[in-house]
Design an enzyme around this catalytic site. Sequence first.
Site, PDB file in Angstrom:
ATOM      1  N   ASP A   1      39.299  31.663  34.576  1.00 17.35           N
ATOM      2  CA  ASP A   1      39.412  33.078  34.248  1.00 17.35           C
ATOM      3  C   ASP A   1      40.149  33.316  32.929  1.00 17.35           C
ATOM      4  O   ASP A   1      41.128  32.635  32.621  1.00 17.35           O
ATOM      5  CB  ASP A   1      40.201  33.765  35.382  1.00 17.35           C
TER       6      ASP A   1
ATOM      7  N   GLU B   1      35.294  31.522  31.402  1.00 17.92           N
ATOM      8  CA  GLU B   1      35.038  32.936  31.163  1.00 17.92           C
ATOM      9  C   GLU B   1      35.669  33.278  29.823  1.00 17.92           C
ATOM     10  O   GLU B   1      36.863  33.517  29.723  1.00 17.92           O
ATOM     11  CB  GLU B   1      35.671  33.794  32.271  1.00 17.92           C
TER      12      GLU B   1
HETATM   13  C1  NOJ Z   1      38.396  38.496  34.285  1.00 17.56           C
HETATM   14  C2  NOJ Z   1      38.040  38.845  35.696  1.00 17.56           C
HETATM   15  O1  NOJ Z   1      36.646  38.690  35.854  1.00 17.56           O
HETATM   16  C3  NOJ Z   1      38.498  40.261  35.928  1.00 17.56           C
HETATM   17  O2  NOJ Z   1      38.020  40.752  37.154  1.00 17.56           O
HETATM   18  C4  NOJ Z   1      40.009  40.289  35.845  1.00 17.56           C
HETATM   19  O3  NOJ Z   1      40.444  41.627  35.973  1.00 17.56           O
HETATM   20  C5  NOJ Z   1      40.495  39.726  34.504  1.00 17.56           C
HETATM   21  N1  NOJ Z   1      39.839  38.500  34.148  1.00 17.56           N
HETATM   22  C6  NOJ Z   1      41.984  39.438  34.553  1.00 17.56           C
HETATM   23  O4  NOJ Z   1      42.240  38.303  35.319  1.00 17.56           O
END
Ligand code: NOJ
Length: 596
Positions: A220, A288
């Site tokens: 993430d 991500e």
């Molecule tokens: C990306 C995640 O997909 C999202 O849902 C989250 O709020 C942010 N990162 C922070 O961790």
Amino acid sequence: MILRTLVLVAVLGIVVHSRSIQRDQNWWNHATFYQIYPRSFKDSNNDGDGDLPGIIEKLPYLVETGVNGIWLSPIMESPQVDQGYDISNYYVIDPRFGTLDDLKLLIIKAHELGLKVILDFVPNHTSDQHEWFKASENRTEGYEDYYVWRDGTSDKPPNNWLSLWTGSAWQWSEKRQQYYLHQFSKQQPDLNYRNPKVHKEMKDILKFYMDLGIDGFRIDAIPYAYEDDQFRDEPRSASPVDPNDYSYLEHNYTSNLPETYALVYEWRKFVDDYAAENDLDSKVLMTEANADLNQTMLYYGTSDGKNLGAHFTFNFLMIQNLNLNTSNAYDIIQMIYSWIDALPDIYSSNWVVCILYVGMKQRQHKQSLIMSSLFQIGNHDNRRYPTRYGAENKDGFLMLDLLLPGVAVTYNGEEFGQEDGEVKYEEGQDPTARDPAVFEQKSRDFERTPLQWDNTTNAGFNEGAKTWLPVSKKYQELNLKSQLDETKESYFQNYKALIRKRQEETARLGSTNIWALSNDALVLRRSYEGKHIAVAFKLGWKDNNEQETVLIPGVSCQNGNVAIASVGSQYKRGDNISLQSLVLQPHEAVVIDIEC
Ligand code: NOJ
């Protein structure tokens, strides 16, 4: 492996211990992952929140869809300020979802059924309720530098850095008399990766879950792991917006720093070594990284081939750059092309070289055995794709998504066409939209409502207890159960057929050709050794309600057979149709098998 062992035994006359299982290093290469949003998937104990036993119950269903693996959005202990992306203990499962034993059982059952299990791993920040943060705020010895602390006065933050969710990225701590950095909400303090102890903690967590049998991690918010060590102010961007809005500044000092890529390479080596040492199938990393294309590609590895990074990194172009009001077929083609073209041209010995045509231009499309392209059309952070691309275009976009080369990730509900739910401001849970003025536009609650399994109470999500987000009213008509009959056309039957098609050689290894035939019609063709799979799709965007006659370019035969047709299409599976003049109504899409 067996042969080599026998040869060794014969030549050396020794007895060696050998395993007869050939480990699969490339299992993920053309995989289809299914993203589960655990809180909304299936509530087995009727407490309003989905849970791990609920997921276990649905594993046979997931096998039926044909997907190869599941990715679970965060399940670790969390106050749920950001729905689990604020972890307070990495080693404990949030009681809403179950226990570590439930996770162990889930892994065992999934593996028995041939499904891989990927966990969401949140390394950039923790919850402010994490023991590390409490210790750090108290300056407990050993924890002082676990987070990014900085001097300032209570009314003047250390610099101008902004949180992605508006306002200063700095929060004053009365206790410590310093500011801490939070690139997301103030309940999500950023960890300090300039502290080697934090690296060690993260590797321990990865190892803990790999020891349990987890097959990989979705990493993430990775671009924000490191910040400038001189804490320089960020420059003003070109967009004339509110000074509190993240886009007010350029973010060269708080995102995509060289150290951040190095961190991903470090983790890749760690999981690769783990798999090799334990003689296991490879463990995968998906990053991500919502950055510009060149930066995103660095998450795959360095161009000299010396560092490997993520096996695949999320492609947000389709989700963020296309919409039914402003885009046309050329934009879709351009978007697909820009991604494939940007994939790093490294590790050439591992490429399966394919040819990609865009319009009439020929491009080389690379498909690697150590990294993969990734297409997706939805996730838990964006409106469901029928909202973005038009509900009538559900099948056409799924056909494109699943027949493009590489890995695909589908978000739970996409398989049967679930649409955004209806959520009122008072029912909202998303921390980014706690202001009525921005709720409709910003809230991510709409795409997170409970899954619509059937037409019973609460759509079969649970047995009637109040759900954490409301069940969409559409569930009476739009639910999975109503689409299970294999003799009737439905989104779900099409999804299953597409997943099976993805597994054919032509879709796995074939060259990729894409054409926009007009502003409103496009063709994707995959070809391998005389066989072709083509998708012909008439978008019907921007009130373009005329039928259109299209052709499938570059094939010598005149006719093909319909393999999959969009719901309501004039064509049916098995129909023999013309490849030279194929009439499509707006929103109509077909997958055609061609052999010549
Ligand atoms: C990306 C995640 O997909 C999202 O849902 C989250 O709020 C942010 N990162 C922070 O961790």
